[in-house]
Scaffold this motif. Sequence first.
Motif, short mmCIF file in Angstrom:
data_model
loop_
_atom_site.label_atom_id
_atom_site.label_comp_id
_atom_site.label_asym_id
_atom_site.label_seq_id
_atom_site.Cartn_x
_atom_site.Cartn_y
_atom_site.Cartn_z
N ILE A 81 1.42 -1.28 -4.96
CA ILE A 81 1.14 -1.21 -3.52
C ILE A 81 -0.06 -0.30 -3.26
N PHE A 82 -0.55 -0.33 -2.03
CA PHE A 82 -1.76 0.39 -1.67
C PHE A 82 -1.43 1.60 -0.79
N PRO B 138 -2.15 2.45 2.32
CA PRO B 138 -1.56 2.27 3.64
C PRO B 138 -0.08 1.92 3.59
N GLU B 139 0.32 1.20 2.55
CA GLU B 139 1.73 0.82 2.45
C GLU B 139 2.60 2.05 2.17
N LEU C 254 1.69 5.09 3.22
CA LEU C 254 1.65 5.81 4.50
C LEU C 254 2.68 5.26 5.48
N ILE C 255 2.74 3.95 5.52
CA ILE C 255 3.59 3.31 6.52
C ILE C 255 5.06 3.49 6.15
N LYS D 249 5.89 6.93 7.22
CA LYS D 249 6.03 6.95 8.67
C LYS D 249 7.42 6.42 9.04
N TYR E 38 -3.04 0.34 9.86
CA TYR E 38 -2.81 0.60 8.43
C TYR E 38 -3.27 -0.55 7.53
N CYS E 39 -4.14 -1.42 8.04
CA CYS E 39 -4.64 -2.56 7.26
C CYS E 39 -3.50 -3.46 6.79
N MET E 40 -2.39 -3.46 7.50
CA MET E 40 -1.24 -4.22 7.03
C MET E 40 -1.45 -5.73 7.05
N ILE F 156 -3.65 -6.44 4.04
CA ILE F 156 -2.88 -6.36 2.79
C ILE F 156 -1.88 -7.51 2.70
N ARG G 164 -1.64 -10.32 -0.14
CA ARG G 164 -0.42 -10.59 -0.92
C ARG G 164 -0.04 -12.06 -0.91
#
Lengths: 209, 265
Positions: A56-57, A59-60, A62-63, A66, B250-252, B255, B259
């Motif tokens: 995973i990256f 941001p993932e 971070l989220i 959160k 968050y660039c979700m 991403i 994926r």
Amino acid sequence: MSKIEDVKVLVETGKSKKVAAAVQEALDAGDKAQDILDAMIASMGVVGDKFSTGEIFVPEMLIAAKAMSKGVDVLKPIMAGDTSNSLGTCIMGTVAGDLHDIGKNLVIMMLESSGFDMVDLGVDVPAEKFVEAVKENDNVVLVACSGLLTTTMPALKEAVQTIKAACPEMKVIVGGAPVTQEYADEIGADGYAPDAGSSAAKAKELIGA
Amino acid sequence: MIIIGEKINGAIPSTAKAIAAKDSEFIKNLAIKQAEAGADYIDVCASVDDDIELETMKWLIDIVQDATDVPIAVDSPNVYTCIESMKYCNKPGLFNSVSLEGDKVDVAFKVIADTKWECVALLNSDKGIPKTAKDRLDVFTDLMAKCKEYNIDPSRMHIDPLIEMLCTSEDGIAMVTEVIREIKKQYPSIHVTGAVSNISFNLPARRIANQAFAVLAMSAGMDSFILDPLNKDMMGMLFATEAMMGEDEYCMEYIGAFREGVFVK
């Protein structure tokens, strides 16, 4: 699926809008606050591992953190005053001359998620300031120093040695892009983690948690 | 960001061949592939002679609806074909398109007013395609008066500011981006759409020009794209640009699309 399992999945997938309700449902179903917290900490461990392996990256991660903090908000009033669930206080900062904070903030997030009470000294932190923070805060069990530039590696060395000279028993963990296990050993740090994902596991190992 | 998959269109030679040969497998495959690639609407345009247009539309729409749940964009220059084709759709989709030519807009708006259908509107009128930003915006003003008259919320509209080929333009895309910006300023909830590949007519390496256009148009406010969703480079560029514009927490989305293989070869 048990309510706690729901919470774990929501944390791991970073569904921050749904976590609070799921935590409340778990409490209503009779799960203990401590067990829910432990489950979330375990989830963040999974998230950290996935990040370290490149699955995973950032941001993932971070989220997910959160999402976890939304869950923790629900547990806080219930667990208030109960310090037995804390691993202790960790002082963290980026060393003198270095203004990078993204990596440091990620590590703070991961350590907080794994049960440390974090004190963030920010960036460009002189070696003495780490020592002062150790003395000013209660129950400090770990100091974490990050350095992101090759030019600030000497400052990292100075920070570690200053902390060790003042508090020989204090565990110190280091990290940052140019830092290696070899360099960490060379400057006398107790531990090193290559990335935020693995920092929590290493920190816990250092304090014997 | 709204993706309108353009591949089921008789103007594309391979699709035209499949329509002529009644090759339903080919059409079905285009529908499934576009749905998997993340299309929000699947455009269906027969591009055949008038006398067989409606039956061809029905044949195409039935195949698409059997293959996927993605809503349909009924696409014809003939507004009556669009209206009739709506009846073949099992859920609201996109009416493609109206303009201020003749009575098109009244005829169409009467039908879609109290529905959940969305609508593409081109900024041309009886005077043809306006040459300046001001003239296009005048057409837009008239169009929005019609929306008000029929109580159609701006958020249901996809305004096509008319993307023309770059190679004969004197100012690149400055005029069209000015139109896009002004439209979005006046109606923040409205969609701005367009056929991205129009920009690169008569240029070599069209894919590159299309991507450059998409990025700049998006930055001006375009948020709905009529394109080939199987073009992974373009899809990646759109997701990346959306993230750069701060519209992807968050660039979700980026991403997530990565994926799902939306832009990974």
